[in-house]
Scaffold this active site. Structure first.
Site, mmCIF file in Angstrom:
data_model
loop_
_atom_site.group_PDB
_atom_site.id
_atom_site.type_symbol
_atom_site.label_atom_id
_atom_site.label_comp_id
_atom_site.label_asym_id
_atom_site.label_seq_id
_atom_site.Cartn_x
_atom_site.Cartn_y
_atom_site.Cartn_z
ATOM 1 N N LYS A 111 0.780 -1.462 0.128
ATOM 2 C CA LYS A 111 -0.192 0.103 0.193
ATOM 3 C C LYS A 111 0.744 1.317 0.065
ATOM 4 O O LYS A 111 0.675 2.247 -0.650
ATOM 5 C CB LYS A 111 -0.935 -0.141 1.036
ATOM 6 C CG LYS A 111 -2.143 -1.111 0.842
ATOM 7 C CD LYS A 111 -2.902 -0.619 2.132
ATOM 8 C CE LYS A 111 -4.136 -1.792 2.273
ATOM 9 N NZ LYS A 111 -4.730 -2.132 3.586
ATOM 10 N N LYS A 194 -7.977 -12.046 -10.054
ATOM 11 C CA LYS A 194 -9.120 -11.919 -8.948
ATOM 12 C C LYS A 194 -10.006 -11.103 -9.489
ATOM 13 O O LYS A 194 -9.762 -9.783 -9.626
ATOM 14 C CB LYS A 194 -8.551 -11.889 -7.634
ATOM 15 C CG LYS A 194 -8.476 -12.996 -7.048
ATOM 16 C CD LYS A 194 -7.825 -12.908 -5.603
ATOM 17 C CE LYS A 194 -8.783 -12.498 -4.539
ATOM 18 N NZ LYS A 194 -8.076 -12.500 -3.206
ATOM 19 N N LYS A 197 -12.761 -4.994 -6.385
ATOM 20 C CA LYS A 197 -13.533 -3.885 -6.784
ATOM 21 C C LYS A 197 -12.912 -2.814 -7.405
ATOM 22 O O LYS A 197 -13.410 -1.793 -7.712
ATOM 23 C CB LYS A 197 -14.303 -3.287 -5.356
ATOM 24 C CG LYS A 197 -13.264 -3.388 -4.292
ATOM 25 C CD LYS A 197 -14.131 -3.000 -3.061
ATOM 26 C CE LYS A 197 -13.434 -3.269 -1.497
ATOM 27 N NZ LYS A 197 -13.796 -4.569 -0.916
#
Ligand code: TRP
Length: 326
Positions: A111, A194, A197
Site C-alpha cells: 500500500k 481475481k 472492486k
C-alpha cells in the site's frame, strides 16, 4: 464451541468474489462456532475517507452481512468503533510489536509503495496492531481469512505469545483457518486476475447489480476457442472460473460439473441462472433493511453491547497484567 472472529472493511460494493470467497462461509461457520463478525471502520481510517461515505458504507456493509444470512441472535455482529476497547488494546499491542516486524508486513509495503507521493498515515503502519487487538479481545480460537490476511494472523499470534511471556498468561493464541477451496472467483473478462472492486468493469459482478445486467455479463464472459468444457485453471481459466462459480453456488464439484456440459453457451446460461437465484433473495432482504436504517442501528447497538461484555473483561486482564492501575 470454539470462538471465531473475523472482520470486514466497510466498502460500498460487495462483489461475487467477496460473497462466495468469504461471506457465504461466514454464514456457514455460525453453525459450529461462537462467531463474532466486525465491520472494521477504524481500519478504514488508515486511508483517506469522506465522512458521509464512511458512515454510509459502514451501515451498508452491516446490512449486506444481515442480507446474506448473518444471524445477529446466534452470532455477534458489530461495528469496531462502537466498542472502545479496540483502540484501547491497540495501544498495548503497538507497544508489544516492533518497528521491524511492522516494516516487514507485505500489506503495508504494497500500500505504501503503490504511490510514494501520497499521504501514508502512521495508522497504515500500525494497522496490524489494531487487527491483533480485534482478535485478542475476544479470546479468539480461530480466524477465518484468505491467504492475503495470513501474515496479519501470524503477527497476532507473535504478539499474543510475546505479551503472555512478558506479562503472564493473558491472551488466547489464535489459529487461522483457511476457508474451503474452490471459491477463488476470477474476473469474467480477465480470468487470470481475481475479481476485484478496484477494476469494476465488465468482468465484475456486484451482489446488488441489476439481474439482467448480471445475465449479460455471464453471457459475455471470456472463454477460449477450443470448445471443450474441462476444469483446467491454467489452460482454460475462463471456463474453469465459470465452473468454479457454478460449483460454489450449487455446492458441487467443478470437475464433476464439467462432465455435464459439452458447450460453453449452456454453461454460461446455467451459471448465470444459479447466481441470479442466489442473489435475488439477498437483494430483496437488502432492500428491506435499506428501507429501515433505524432497525440496523438498533441491531448494531445490541451487537456492540454484547461484544463489549467480553472485550471489557479481556482488556481489564491485559491492563492489570501490564501494570496499569484500575
Ligand atoms: N484486515 C482485514 C482485511 O482487510 C480486516 C480485518 C480487521 C480483520 N480486523 C480483523 C480480519 C480481524 C480478521 C480478523 O480484510
Amino acid at each position: 464451541m470454539s470462538r471465531l472472529f473475523s472482520g470486514i472493511q466497510p466498502s460500498g460494493e460487495v462483489h461475487l468474489g467477496n460473497l462466495l470467497g468469504a461471506l457465504v462461509n461466514w454464514v456457514t461457520l455460525q453453525d459450529e462456532h461462537d462467531a463474532i463478525y466486525c465491520v472494521v471502520d477504524l481500519h478504514a481510517l488508515t486511508l483517506p475517507q469522506v465522512a458521509d461515505e464512511l458512515r454510509r458504507s459502514t451501515i451498508a456493509t452491516a446490512q449486506m452481512l444481515l442480507a446474506v444470512g448473518i444471524d445477529p441472535e446466534r452470532s455477534t455482529m458489530f461495528v469496531q468503533s462502537q466498542v472502545p476497547q479496540h483502540p484501547q488494546l491497540a495501544w498495548l499491542m503497538e507497544c508489544t510489536v516492533s518497528y521491524g516486524e511492522l516494516s516487514r508486513m507485505t500489506a503495508f509495503k504494497d500500500k505504501s509503495n503503490r504511490d510514494s507521493t501520497s499521504f501514508i498515515s502512521a495508522g497504515l503502519f500500525t494497522y496490524p496492531a489494531l487487527q491483533a487487538a480485534d482478535i485478542l479481545l475476544y479470546d479468539t480460537d480461530v480466524v477465518p481469512v484468505g491467504a492475503d490476511q495470513r501474515q496479519h494472523v501470524e503477527i497476532t499470534r507473535d504478539i499474543a505469545e510475546r505479551f503472555n511471556s512478558r506479562h503472564g498468561d493473558t491472551f488466547v493464541v489464535p489459529a487461522h483457518i483457511i476457508p474451503p477451496a474452490g471459491a477463488r472467483i476470477m474476473d469474467l473478462q480477465n480470468p487470470g486476475n481475481k475479481m476485484s472492486k478496484s477494476v469494476d468493469g465488465a468482468g465484475t459482478v456486484n451482489v446488488l447489480d441489476d439481474l439482467a445486467k448480471i445475465a449479460k455479463r455471464f453471457k459475455r464472459a471470456v472463454t477460449d476457442s477450443d470448445g471443450d468444457v474441462r476444469f483446467d485453471v491454467d489452460a482454460k481459466p475462463g471456463v474453469s472460473n465459470l465452473l468454479s462459480i457454478l460449483g460454489a453456488v450449487t455446492d458441487r464439484d467443478p470437475e464433476a460439473l464439467a462432465d455435464e456440459y459439452s458447450q460453453y453457451g449452456p454453461l454460461k446460461g446455467d451459471t448465470a441462472d444459479a447466481v441470479i437465484a442466489m442473489l435475488e433473495p439477498i437483494q430483496a432482504r437488502y432492500r428491506e433493511l435499506e428501507d429501515d436504517p433505524a432497525e440496523t442501528m438498533r441491531l448494531l447497538r445490541l451487537g456492540a453491547d454484547k461484544a463489549e461484555v467480553i472485550a471489557s473483561e479481556v482488556l481489564a486482564r491485559a491492563r492489570r497484567n501490564v501494570g496499569l492501575i484500575d
